[in-house]
Design a protein around this motif. Structure first.
Motif, mmCIF file in Angstrom:
data_model
loop_
_atom_site.group_PDB
_atom_site.id
_atom_site.type_symbol
_atom_site.label_atom_id
_atom_site.label_comp_id
_atom_site.label_asym_id
_atom_site.label_seq_id
_atom_site.Cartn_x
_atom_site.Cartn_y
_atom_site.Cartn_z
ATOM 1 N N ILE A 49 0.815 -1.209 0.000
ATOM 2 C CA ILE A 49 0.000 0.000 0.000
ATOM 3 C C ILE A 49 0.853 1.265 0.000
ATOM 4 C CG2 ILE A 49 -0.218 0.010 2.510
ATOM 5 C CD1 ILE A 49 -2.808 1.210 -0.129
ATOM 6 N N GLU A 50 2.000 1.250 0.730
ATOM 7 C CA GLU A 50 2.825 2.453 0.762
ATOM 8 C C GLU A 50 3.433 2.752 -0.613
ATOM 9 O OE1 GLU A 50 5.330 -0.881 2.692
ATOM 10 O OE2 GLU A 50 3.238 -0.169 2.682
ATOM 11 N N ASN A 51 3.745 1.672 -1.361
ATOM 12 C CA ASN A 51 4.287 1.854 -2.712
ATOM 13 C C ASN A 51 3.192 2.316 -3.686
ATOM 14 O OD1 ASN A 51 6.869 1.135 -1.968
ATOM 15 N ND2 ASN A 51 6.558 -1.034 -2.416
ATOM 16 N N LEU A 52 1.977 1.801 -3.498
ATOM 17 C CA LEU A 52 0.865 2.251 -4.334
ATOM 18 C C LEU A 52 0.609 3.749 -4.122
ATOM 19 C CD1 LEU A 52 -1.684 -0.678 -3.927
ATOM 20 C CD2 LEU A 52 -0.538 0.004 -6.048
ATOM 21 N N PHE A 59 2.462 10.054 -10.154
ATOM 22 C CA PHE A 59 1.769 10.254 -11.422
ATOM 23 C C PHE A 59 0.601 11.235 -11.314
ATOM 24 C CE2 PHE A 59 3.686 6.009 -12.300
ATOM 25 C CZ PHE A 59 4.385 6.357 -13.449
ATOM 26 N N GLY A 60 0.295 11.667 -10.091
ATOM 27 C CA GLY A 60 -0.767 12.643 -9.917
ATOM 28 C C GLY A 60 -2.154 12.082 -10.157
ATOM 29 N N VAL A 61 -2.368 10.823 -9.806
ATOM 30 C CA VAL A 61 -3.684 10.197 -9.979
ATOM 31 C C VAL A 61 -4.169 9.697 -8.621
ATOM 32 C CG1 VAL A 61 -3.215 9.512 -12.357
ATOM 33 C CG2 VAL A 61 -2.665 7.916 -10.500
ATOM 34 N N THR A 62 -5.453 9.377 -8.538
ATOM 35 C CA THR A 62 -5.978 8.835 -7.294
ATOM 36 C C THR A 62 -5.581 7.371 -7.154
ATOM 37 O OG1 THR A 62 -8.066 8.094 -8.269
ATOM 38 C CG2 THR A 62 -7.963 10.380 -7.467
ATOM 39 N N LEU A 63 -5.588 6.900 -5.925
ATOM 40 C CA LEU A 63 -5.266 5.504 -5.669
ATOM 41 C C LEU A 63 -6.281 4.586 -6.338
ATOM 42 C CD1 LEU A 63 -3.177 3.775 -4.164
ATOM 43 C CD2 LEU A 63 -4.681 3.840 -2.169
ATOM 44 N N SER A 65 -8.048 5.161 -9.076
ATOM 45 C CA SER A 65 -7.872 5.103 -10.526
ATOM 46 C C SER A 65 -6.623 4.320 -10.902
ATOM 47 C CB SER A 65 -7.805 6.515 -11.117
ATOM 48 O OG SER A 65 -6.641 7.186 -10.676
ATOM 49 N N LEU A 66 -5.642 4.281 -10.000
ATOM 50 C CA LEU A 66 -4.426 3.514 -10.281
ATOM 51 C C LEU A 66 -4.686 2.017 -10.191
ATOM 52 C CD1 LEU A 66 -1.339 3.614 -10.791
ATOM 53 C CD2 LEU A 66 -1.034 3.630 -8.315
ATOM 54 N N VAL A 67 -5.507 1.615 -9.242
ATOM 55 C CA VAL A 67 -5.692 0.178 -8.977
ATOM 56 C C VAL A 67 -6.930 -0.391 -9.655
ATOM 57 C CG1 VAL A 67 -6.005 -1.562 -7.177
ATOM 58 C CG2 VAL A 67 -4.487 0.375 -6.781
ATOM 59 N N TYR A 68 -8.006 0.393 -9.670
ATOM 60 C CA TYR A 68 -9.281 -0.167 -10.092
ATOM 61 C C TYR A 68 -9.740 0.277 -11.479
ATOM 62 C CZ TYR A 68 -9.753 -1.439 -5.173
ATOM 63 O OH TYR A 68 -9.558 -1.955 -3.925
ATOM 64 N N ILE A 132 -10.611 21.605 -13.714
ATOM 65 C CA ILE A 132 -10.477 20.467 -14.634
ATOM 66 C C ILE A 132 -9.278 19.620 -14.227
ATOM 67 C CG2 ILE A 132 -9.870 19.838 -17.008
ATOM 68 C CD1 ILE A 132 -11.548 22.205 -17.938
ATOM 69 N N ARG A 133 -9.447 18.310 -14.220
ATOM 70 C CA ARG A 133 -8.335 17.401 -13.911
ATOM 71 C C ARG A 133 -7.345 17.423 -15.069
ATOM 72 N NH1 ARG A 133 -10.772 11.753 -13.227
ATOM 73 N NH2 ARG A 133 -8.755 11.247 -12.297
#
Length: 374
Positions: A49-52, A59-63, A65-68, A132-133
């Motif tokens: 989780i700490e690496n995620l 990368f400036g994304v949510t956790l 959006s990175l995983v799911y 805007i994202r």
């Protein structure tokens, strides 16, 4: 292997490619091993989780959006056109419908310095992209002086990478003009703005003519028009001929005699000087012979550039496009170009905002990014 690890691996790979990193470069940047990055991308394992969290932050994304989720879809195009006088930002949707536009100060690093360029970019990006994202935005930034030096291009690219755009690239403002004026067609493009430069494009290859800077170029730029106008007006005040009409127009524009503005002329930079170029056309409309000589000398120089560019084109190609801040006077220029070039070339004037070309290039980057992510 599980679905969550596979989804994460696919997202990580897409994010890495959008940043332009190899696995080895990403590993070095984040202090992981290349083998670890490879395992993650292949979905062999899911990081702790700490690496995620660290990857999501990088990368400036949510956790989530990175995983799911899949990588956010690009929904917006942002074009930036920067020059010696101003920098224009235009945000559109993917159908190129305007959403926001802002014009800020100059962004040529040779004139204002790299830190000021960064400040202008940050202010403009946050203004037009408010709410805007940025991961949903594809950006192209074409800046005067941003492509001449490899160092300038690299420094600006590195700065833009910190914003986490969905796709981005940068280069010279000439790329904006070439895309807007020619696309992939053959022809000659002349940019007459604060500075002057021409390009001949043939079979996708480009040949540059002029554009060596205001200390060297001798005609065709707003700076050239204005300095010759200033000189002619000052000659009149000296009593050695020169233009009385230009002197009167300068005094009206400045609200004081031109002789009292010499300090500003010497200290406020070439963009300030170039801003007086329209006075030449105003004087010409009043029948001023000195203004006519100034226009003729500058168009003669540009005509030489066009003829040099024509040599690089297929014999049958006649297309010449004049762009930039000075090309809004085709009613005046057409006469002078015809005198110096005859009628063997098809000369047109493109008054569209050059930032439109940057938006077009941002659209191409979006398509490339989507093809990579397929």
């Amino acid at each position: 292997m599980n679905d969550k690890a596979m989804t994460f691996g696919s997202n990580l790979k897409a994010l890495r490619k959008k940043r332009g990193y190899t696995r080895a470069q990403l590993a070095e940047t984040l202090c992981y091993s290349e083998k670890t990055i490879e395992k993650w991308e292949f979905g062999n394992t899911l990081p702790a989780i700490e690496n995620l969290c660290r990857l999501a932050d990088f990368f400036g994304v949510t956790l989530d959006s990175l995983v799911y989720s899949t990588i956010p879809k690009i929904k917006y195009l942002l074009g930036i056109d920067g020059g010696g006088s101003k920098t224009e930002f235009l945000l559109t949707d993917t159908d190129k419908n305007e959403i926001a536009r802002v014009v800020l100060g100059p962004s040529n690093p040779g004139d204002v310095g790299m830190e000021n360029v960064k400040n202008i970019l940050e202010q403009g990006i946050h203004t037009v992209c408010n709410g805007i994202r940025l991961c949903e935005v594809s950006l192209f930034a074409g800046l005067a002086g941003g492509g001449i030096s490899g160092d300038n291009r690299r420094l600006i690219n590195g700065y833009l990478s910190c914003f986490n755009f969905g796709a981005f690239s940068n280069g010279s403002d000439a790329e904006n003009v070439l895309e807007m004026s020619l696309g992939g067609e053959d022809g000659v493009v002349v940019i007459m703005g604060t500075g002057v430069i021409a390009f001949a494009q043939s079979n996708g290859k480009r040949h540059r003519i002029g554009g060596w800077g205001y200390h060297i170029d001798k005609g065709g730029s707003g700076y050239n028009f204005a300095t010759e106008a200033i000189y002619s007006a000052l000659k009149y005040t000296d009593g050695r001929n020169g233009s009385a009409i230009l002197n009167e127009l300068f005094e009206k524009e400045l609200g004081k005699p031109l002789t009292e503005a010499i300090h500003d002329i010497h200290t406020r930079g070439r963009g300030y000087i170039a801003s007086f170029a329209p006075l030449v056309f105003e004087a010409y409309a009043k029948g001023d012979k000195y203004a006519e000589l100034i226009i003729d000398a500058n168009i003669r120089e540009v005509s030489e550039m066009i003829l040099a560019g024509k040599k690089q084109l297929p014999h049958s190609c006649r297309k010449v496009v004049i762009c930039g801040g000075l090309c809004n006077r085709p009613d005046i220029f057409e006469h002078f170009f015809k005198y110096h070039l005859g009628s063997e070339l098809d000369i047109s004037f493109n008054n569209d905002p050059v930032v439109n070309g940057a938006v077009m290039l941002a659209g191409k980057l979006k398509n490339e990014a989507e093809n990579i992510n397929k």
